[in-house]
Structures are given as C-alpha cells and as structure tokens.
Write an enzyme that holds these catalytic residues in place. Structure first.
Site, mmCIF file in Angstrom:
data_model
loop_
_atom_site.group_PDB
_atom_site.id
_atom_site.type_symbol
_atom_site.label_atom_id
_atom_site.label_comp_id
_atom_site.label_asym_id
_atom_site.label_seq_id
_atom_site.Cartn_x
_atom_site.Cartn_y
_atom_site.Cartn_z
ATOM 1 N N GLU A 1 -11.930 72.442 -54.189
ATOM 2 C CA GLU A 1 -10.564 72.422 -54.891
ATOM 3 C C GLU A 1 -10.340 70.909 -55.173
ATOM 4 O O GLU A 1 -9.448 70.193 -54.712
ATOM 5 C CB GLU A 1 -9.761 72.840 -53.434
ATOM 6 C CG GLU A 1 -9.743 74.105 -53.170
ATOM 7 C CD GLU A 1 -8.868 74.468 -52.117
ATOM 8 O OE1 GLU A 1 -8.106 73.589 -51.481
ATOM 9 O OE2 GLU A 1 -8.651 75.799 -52.031
ATOM 10 N N GLU B 1 -12.471 81.413 -52.199
ATOM 11 C CA GLU B 1 -11.514 81.524 -50.961
ATOM 12 C C GLU B 1 -10.413 82.415 -51.202
ATOM 13 O O GLU B 1 -9.673 82.370 -52.111
ATOM 14 C CB GLU B 1 -10.971 80.161 -50.626
ATOM 15 C CG GLU B 1 -12.081 79.099 -50.042
ATOM 16 C CD GLU B 1 -11.378 77.819 -49.526
ATOM 17 O OE1 GLU B 1 -10.261 77.628 -49.243
ATOM 18 O OE2 GLU B 1 -12.044 76.948 -49.566
#
Length: 477
Positions: free
Chosen positions: A194, A294
């Site tokens: 991320e 995710e």
C-alpha cells in the site's frame, strides 16, 4: 513428509500466472496479518506496533517481554494453521513483514538473521502442505504511506523524501532475494504494501530500482507490485516491468460498520464492479496478470442484537466480490486469517485468557472508536461530537478549494483529523493503559495469554470459511 517442491518458480505468462509446464495457476489465499506485522484492530492494542511494544517493555521488563512476544510469534502460526488452510483448498499465504525484524534503525547496515528464521518457519510450514507463499514488506522506515499499518507513529510518508531510507530497503530486498532464490514454494515478492506516494512518480522509480536489484540476484521469482494510494490507483503508471504481477486492494465500504448495508441490489453490484474495473484498468490495457492482494468485510460481534443479519449481508458481499474475480480469473488474497474476532477466518476465543484479560480495555477502545477499521461514529454519537467541532473549525477557516486537498484526498479533512488526533495521538497515549493489563504476570500466565492465538484455542468463522472453500473448489477459476 513434505511435498515435492515445484520444478521451477511460478512466472508471468501473458495475463496469467503459470507454472513450469505453462499451466495457469490462480492463487487463492489469505494473509497472516497481525503476526510478523502486528496491527491494532487485529490483536487489540491501540495505535502502532512500535509504541505498543515500547509500552510493553516498560511494564514487563526485558526477560518477560522477550518471552511473551517469542511465544506469541510461535503460537500465532504453526503447522496446524497451514494444515487448516490447506483443508479449505487455499493454495497461497501472504506473509506481511515489519522491516524491523530484519534491521534496527540504529544499525541499519546489519541484516538480522532472526528475521529469516521467523519467516522461514512460516514458508516451510506452508510448503509442507503444498501452499505457496508471497513475502510482503508491510512497513518501511519513515513510512511508505500515511496510515497506521506502516508503523511509523506519524501521518506522513517520509520514505519518499530520503534516499538513504530507500537505499536501506533496496539492500534488504537484495538479501531477502538471495535467501529465497531457488525456493519454488515462494510464489514471489510483494516489495511494498500500500504505497502512498503524494507525487505519483517516486513509487515507479522505486519499483524500477528494486526490480533491477532483485533480478541481479534472483532472476526467476515474480514481483507483485501494488498500485499507488493504498494499491488503488495506477493512473500515473507508465510502464510494465518484466515478470511482474500488478496488485490491487479491493475493499468495499459496504463491508464496514460505517458503510451502507449490502442488500445485493443491482446498483450495489454495479458499484462493486465499477470500483474493481477502475482499479484494474492498467492491467487490462497492458495485458498483465492481476492480483487482489487484500479485500474482505469485517463482521459484527455477538453483542450486536442483529449481528447474524449484518454478517449474512457481509458474506453476501464477499460472495459477490468473488464472483467478479472468477469472471476475470484473477488471483486473490483475503485479509485476514487470524485476529480477536473482527474479520479473521479464525479468532481468539472470547473466553480465552487474552480476550478475557483485555475485555474492559477492548470495550473502551471500541466505545472511543480508536481503530479506523472498527470505527462507527454513528453508533457513538457522544464521542463523535468531540471531533465534530474540530472538523467544522477546519472547514470554517480553510478555503473550500484547499480543505480537502491534502493527499490522500480520498480521506478528506475528516480522515486526516482522525488520523492525527485519534489514531495517532490519543492511541499513542493509551498504549500505556493497554500494557498495564500485563503488569505482574508470571511467565506461565504470559504463556497462556500468547497461547490464546494457537489454532486449537481459536474459534472458526464457519460462514466465511465455507465461502472460501467453495470458491477454491471451482477449478480453472
């Protein structure tokens, strides 16, 4: 007896991931988040792992501190966990890693062998059950994003501003690649979780650099490259790197406490589809594989009167997302495998020593809405009213064209205020209160607390696991 290792590393083949015989491989798995990288909502502490650990060290002293965390790491993921995941038909486990297991900030040139020993144990346990692993660097010195899960204790991504920090992490990845080259049970490396690059160009420069450095010592393992802005934005990406899978994170707000309930309406399904399509536009345009690294909703605990209805809606949401992924035959990794009951496939039993010890603290943290993922200010209007005047003050005093302009803009000013006041400052101070619950515990008691995370002491979220089992059973998709 361990299974025979695959003949060669998985590789990119057009839009697919393929084995050495050219057969498509769709990776379906989960992440061991909360283990080799701890997060607040997963195990119940406030704020950031480093601050929590410092508070625990002050309370326990070195001997008990080392004992507790060594036992926690030992119990959280064992061969039993790998066997359980394999029984569901899952074929891959993502391992989120805090860089601090491999290097100390005051001695960054020395790579610690303890990090390899820890990760090896997970890789080997998974390999014994025929499970691939993906090594995910989840935290970076200075922070690769502005969120709590990069474990900086700040709200800026300073990693992008200091070349020496970038040098450290490239060097670390070279050592990791040296260690795992030739290990064909490792599906590949996820160099950065991320990213949050405000300038939208530094990330691509880092990817080019780390890809080149890794290839010099390991020419065969795939890389899994997250998009910018928390793996949701590829709009500024200019090139495709060889043997790389491109990764999105595809969370749906309808799966969180503050989101609207998912009822499966055509409009909601269309929204899920459009969100996914926006994230994968780059991959489809360039003909490269997609990995959803995710996703997944959170679940209501039994203290909610309508928790069964809520959780049924969120199972339906998850099912719809998997339908989308099957259509495009993409690989995915759900977040999360194990926690204390928020979204894990398994979770520490509510009657376990750990959960019972922290029960008053967890209730307080929930009431205060400290964890971003568990926060529902609509259910806590008194606490929400504390922050409302601050938010309004910002909006009153800052011109409209600037007030919501801070990166990441999707947070708007509310998100940045909560990040600094609640998730950082308030939570940081509360770390001492969390640690105080462990004061005066004996080694035997600390062992029992850590053992709350053993699989045999955990409850299973059967509704979630059955959905994953059924999807894993679908061949060729």
């Amino acid at each position: 007896m361990a299974l025979r290792a695959p003949k060669a590393c998985l590789r990119v083949q057009g839009t697919d991931i393929a084995d050495s015989d050219g057969n498509r491989v769709i990776l379906k798995g989960c992440a061991t988040g909360g283990h080799t990288n701890m997060e607040n909502f997963i195990t119940g502490y406030p704020g950031h792992e480093t601050e929590m650990r410092a508070a625990m060290l002050r309370v326990l002293g070195r001997e008990k501190y080392d004992f507790f965390f060594d036992k926690f790491l030992e119990y959280f993921f064992t061969s039993s966990d790998a066997k359980f995941l394999a029984s569901l038909g899952i074929n891959c486990v993502r391992i989120p890693i805090n860089y601090r297991y491999f290097m100390d900030d005051l001695n960054p040139s020395v790579i610690k062998p303890e990090g390899f020993k820890l990760v090896d144990r997970i890789v080997d346990a998974c390999a014994a059950e025929g499970l691939y692993t993906i090594l995910d660097m989840h935290t970076f010195p200075g922070g690769q994003n502005q969120g709590w899960h990069c474990d900086t204790g700040i709200h800026k991504a300073l990693f992008w501003e200091f070349k020496d920090l970038q040098d450290r992490m490239v060097n670390l990845w070279v050592e990791i690649a040296k260690h795992y080259r030739g290990n064909t049970w490792v599906a590949g490396y996820n160099p950065m979780n991320e990213p949050g690059d405000p300038d939208h160009v530094n990330l691509q420069a880092f990817y080019r650099r780390v890809e080149k450095a890794i290839r010099e010592v390991d020419a065969h393992h795939m890389l899994f490259l997250d998009g910018n802005t928390y793996a949701m934005d590829f709009s500024a990406f200019k090139e495709v790197l060889p043997n790389c899978v491109y990764a999105i994170h595809d969370y749906a707000t309808m799966g969180f406490p503050a989101g609207e309930p998912y009822v499966g309406s055509p409009a909601q399904k269309e929204r899920l589809q459009k969100s996914y399509e926006r994230k994968v536009e780059f991959m489809k345009a360039h003909g490269v594989p997609i990995w959803n690294g995710e996703f997944g909703p959170v679940y209501a605990s039994a203290d909610y009167a309508d928790h069964e209805k809520i959780n049924g809606q969120r199972y339906d949401l998850l099912g719809q997302q998997l339908t989308i992924y099957r259509k495009d035959q993409i690989s995915w990794s759900i977040w999360l495998y194990k926690d204390i009951g928020f979204m894990g496939m398994v979770y520490a039993d509510p009657d376990s020593p750990y959960v019972q010890l922290l029960k008053p603290f967890l209730a307080k943290k929930k009431r205060l809405g400290l964890d971003k993922w568990g926060r529902d200010d609509g259910a806590n209007p008194k606490v929400a009213s504390v922050y409302a005047p601050v938010i309004q003050h910002f909006r009153d005093e800052i011109p409209a064209e600037f007030v919501d302009g801070r990166y990441p803009q999707v947070w708007r000013v509310e998100g940045h205020i909560h990040r600094v006041l609640r998730e950082t400052l308030f939570s940081e101070i509360m770390c001492g209160e969390y640690a105080s619950y462990f004061a005066d515990k004996t080694l035997e008691e600390l062992d029992a607390l850590a053992a709350s995370f053993k699989l045999e002491n955990c409850a299973k979220r059967d509704g979630l696991n059955e959905i994953l089992r059924k999807d894993a059973a679908v061949k060729g998709a």
